[in-house]
Motif scaffolding. Structure first.
Motif, PDB file in Angstrom:
ATOM      1  N   LEU A 171      46.811 -24.675  30.480  1.00 51.30           N
ATOM      2  CA  LEU A 171      46.392 -23.306  30.755  1.00 51.30           C
ATOM      3  C   LEU A 171      45.593 -23.255  32.045  1.00 51.30           C
ATOM      4  N   TYR A 172      45.953 -22.311  32.889  1.00 50.15           N
ATOM      5  CA  TYR A 172      45.291 -22.113  34.170  1.00 50.15           C
ATOM      6  C   TYR A 172      45.128 -20.623  34.397  1.00 50.15           C
ATOM      7  N   ARG A 173      44.216 -20.273  35.262  1.00 49.84           N
ATOM      8  CA  ARG A 173      44.069 -18.921  35.780  1.00 49.84           C
ATOM      9  C   ARG A 173      43.923 -17.852  34.704  1.00 49.84           C
ATOM     10  N   LEU A 174      43.155 -18.175  33.638  1.00 49.54           N
ATOM     11  CA  LEU A 174      42.781 -17.122  32.710  1.00 49.54           C
ATOM     12  C   LEU A 174      41.778 -16.244  33.456  1.00 49.54           C
ATOM     13  N   ALA A 175      42.173 -15.034  33.720  1.00 52.49           N
ATOM     14  CA  ALA A 175      41.321 -14.116  34.472  1.00 52.49           C
ATOM     15  C   ALA A 175      41.450 -12.728  33.858  1.00 52.49           C
ATOM     16  N   VAL A 176      40.312 -12.069  33.723  1.00 56.37           N
ATOM     17  CA  VAL A 176      40.275 -10.712  33.182  1.00 56.37           C
ATOM     18  C   VAL A 176      39.481  -9.859  34.156  1.00 56.37           C
ATOM     19  N   HIS A 177      39.993  -8.677  34.442  1.00 58.42           N
ATOM     20  CA  HIS A 177      39.291  -7.770  35.351  1.00 58.42           C
ATOM     21  C   HIS A 177      37.880  -7.534  34.818  1.00 58.42           C
ATOM     22  N   MET A 200      43.705  -2.336  20.319  1.00 61.61           N
ATOM     23  CA  MET A 200      44.318  -3.210  21.304  1.00 61.61           C
ATOM     24  C   MET A 200      45.803  -2.866  21.449  1.00 61.61           C
ATOM     25  N   SER A 201      46.267  -1.838  20.739  1.00 58.84           N
ATOM     26  CA  SER A 201      47.685  -1.505  20.789  1.00 58.84           C
ATOM     27  C   SER A 201      48.125  -1.040  22.168  1.00 58.84           C
ATOM     28  N   ASP A 202      47.201  -0.623  22.993  1.00 58.44           N
ATOM     29  CA  ASP A 202      47.563  -0.178  24.336  1.00 58.44           C
ATOM     30  C   ASP A 202      47.681  -1.337  25.313  1.00 58.44           C
ATOM     31  N   LEU A 203      47.439  -2.562  24.858  1.00 57.46           N
ATOM     32  CA  LEU A 203      47.531  -3.746  25.718  1.00 57.46           C
ATOM     33  C   LEU A 203      48.925  -4.338  25.603  1.00 57.46           C
ATOM     34  N   ARG A 204      49.533  -4.599  26.747  1.00 58.31           N
ATOM     35  CA  ARG A 204      50.880  -5.172  26.789  1.00 58.31           C
ATOM     36  C   ARG A 204      50.802  -6.517  27.491  1.00 58.31           C
ATOM     37  N   ILE A 205      51.328  -7.562  26.842  1.00 58.11           N
ATOM     38  CA  ILE A 205      51.403  -8.897  27.434  1.00 58.11           C
ATOM     39  C   ILE A 205      52.869  -9.164  27.734  1.00 58.11           C
ATOM     40  N   ARG A 206      53.130  -9.619  28.964  1.00 52.34           N
ATOM     41  CA  ARG A 206      54.512  -9.927  29.344  1.00 52.34           C
ATOM     42  C   ARG A 206      54.501 -11.009  30.411  1.00 52.34           C
ATOM     43  N   ALA A 207      55.667 -11.600  30.621  1.00 57.12           N
ATOM     44  CA  ALA A 207      55.816 -12.572  31.706  1.00 57.12           C
ATOM     45  C   ALA A 207      55.910 -11.822  33.030  1.00 57.12           C
ATOM     46  N   ALA A 208      55.222 -12.338  34.030  1.00 59.87           N
ATOM     47  CA  ALA A 208      55.280 -11.740  35.365  1.00 59.87           C
ATOM     48  C   ALA A 208      56.614 -12.082  36.011  1.00 59.87           C
ATOM     49  N   GLY A 209      57.109 -11.164  36.787  1.00 60.78           N
ATOM     50  CA  GLY A 209      58.330 -11.403  37.541  1.00 60.78           C
ATOM     51  C   GLY A 209      58.035 -11.453  39.028  1.00 60.78           C
ATOM     52  N   PRO A 210      59.043 -11.711  39.824  1.00 62.52           N
ATOM     53  CA  PRO A 210      58.848 -11.797  41.272  1.00 62.52           C
ATOM     54  C   PRO A 210      58.203 -10.557  41.884  1.00 62.52           C
ATOM     55  N   VAL A 250      47.116 -15.249  32.659  1.00 63.80           N
ATOM     56  CA  VAL A 250      46.951 -16.660  32.320  1.00 63.80           C
ATOM     57  C   VAL A 250      48.262 -17.354  32.678  1.00 63.80           C
ATOM     58  N   ILE A 251      48.144 -18.563  33.173  1.00 63.65           N
ATOM     59  CA  ILE A 251      49.325 -19.398  33.394  1.00 63.65           C
ATOM     60  C   ILE A 251      49.411 -20.345  32.208  1.00 63.65           C
ATOM     61  N   ALA A 252      50.533 -20.293  31.514  1.00 63.66           N
ATOM     62  CA  ALA A 252      50.781 -21.114  30.338  1.00 63.66           C
ATOM     63  C   ALA A 252      51.928 -22.065  30.669  1.00 63.66           C
ATOM     64  N   GLY A 253      51.586 -23.169  31.313  1.00 60.07           N
ATOM     65  CA  GLY A 253      52.598 -24.120  31.767  1.00 60.07           C
ATOM     66  C   GLY A 253      52.889 -25.178  30.720  1.00 60.07           C
ATOM     67  N   LEU A 312      51.713 -15.211  32.512  1.00 57.53           N
ATOM     68  CA  LEU A 312      51.589 -14.060  31.629  1.00 57.53           C
ATOM     69  C   LEU A 312      50.592 -13.080  32.214  1.00 57.53           C
ATOM     70  N   VAL A 313      50.939 -11.802  32.125  1.00 61.05           N
ATOM     71  CA  VAL A 313      50.042 -10.749  32.582  1.00 61.05           C
ATOM     72  C   VAL A 313      49.748  -9.809  31.421  1.00 61.05           C
ATOM     73  N   ALA A 314      48.541  -9.269  31.446  1.00 62.33           N
ATOM     74  CA  ALA A 314      48.143  -8.253  30.476  1.00 62.33           C
ATOM     75  C   ALA A 314      47.993  -6.948  31.237  1.00 62.33           C
ATOM     76  N   GLU A 315      48.571  -5.884  30.682  1.00 64.64           N
ATOM     77  CA  GLU A 315      48.485  -4.561  31.298  1.00 64.64           C
ATOM     78  C   GLU A 315      47.947  -3.564  30.280  1.00 64.64           C
ATOM     79  N   ARG A 316      47.143  -2.676  30.782  1.00 69.96           N
ATOM     80  CA  ARG A 316      46.655  -1.564  29.973  1.00 69.96           C
ATOM     81  C   ARG A 316      46.877  -0.301  30.792  1.00 69.96           C
ATOM     82  N   ASP A 317      47.590   0.644  30.212  1.00 66.38           N
ATOM     83  CA  ASP A 317      47.913   1.893  30.916  1.00 66.38           C
ATOM     84  C   ASP A 317      48.576   1.617  32.263  1.00 66.38           C
TER      85      ASP A 317
END
Length: 141
Positions: free
Chosen positions: A72-78, A1-11, A61-64, A49-54
């Motif tokens: 928690l809202y919009r937990l979605a995975v491709h 899972m080291s290739d997975l990056r979680i970060r806050a989404a920006g504009p 997920v929205i963590a309000g 929060l967004v998860a990115e791989r490569d």
């Protein structure tokens, strides 16, 4: 899972997130538009929060947190990235955010008909609360 990056989404991520939800999220919401998500990110820049791989968006997920409730809202995975730990990583990041902010319980909005999501939430330690009912009133047409 080291290739997975979680970060806050920006504009700059918002159009990609909205397009992603059309593929990965079950159903749509009245606030699934650019202005709705812009308001979210402007009000709480760390909530989406967004998860990115490569470099590709694979989950959100929205963590309000409003100072009292952690929601928690919009937990979605491709679809191609499901069952690879993306949802669990997003939920861990959301829970860490809530704990740092003083949150003591996380509530998740999950569609009744989305049985696949029920399995994921259960695996993450969440349980339905049958004694509670969700009442909704759209504030716009």
């Amino acid at each position: 899972m080291s290739d997975l990056r979680i970060r806050a989404a920006g504009p700059d991520d918002l159009d990609a997130v909205l397009a992603f939800w059309k593929t990965a999220a079950e159903g749509t919401s009245i606030s699934d538009d650019r202005s709705g998500v812009e308001r979210l990110v402007a009000r709480d820049p760390e909530a989406l929060l967004v998860a990115e791989r490569d470099g590709e968006l694979v989950g959100t997920v929205i963590a309000g947190f409003d100072g009292w409730r952690a929601s928690l809202y919009r937990l979605a995975v491709h679809p191609d990235a499901r069952r690879t730990g993306v949802a669990m990583a997003l939920l861990r990041a959301a829970e860490e955010r809530f704990a740092a902010l003083g949150g003591r319980r996380a509530d998740a909005m999950v569609l009744n008909r989305n049985e696949l999501a029920h399995l994921a939430w259960h695996a993450a330690g969440y349980a339905p609360q049958p004694e509670w009912s969700r009442w909704v009133k759209p504030l716009t047409d």
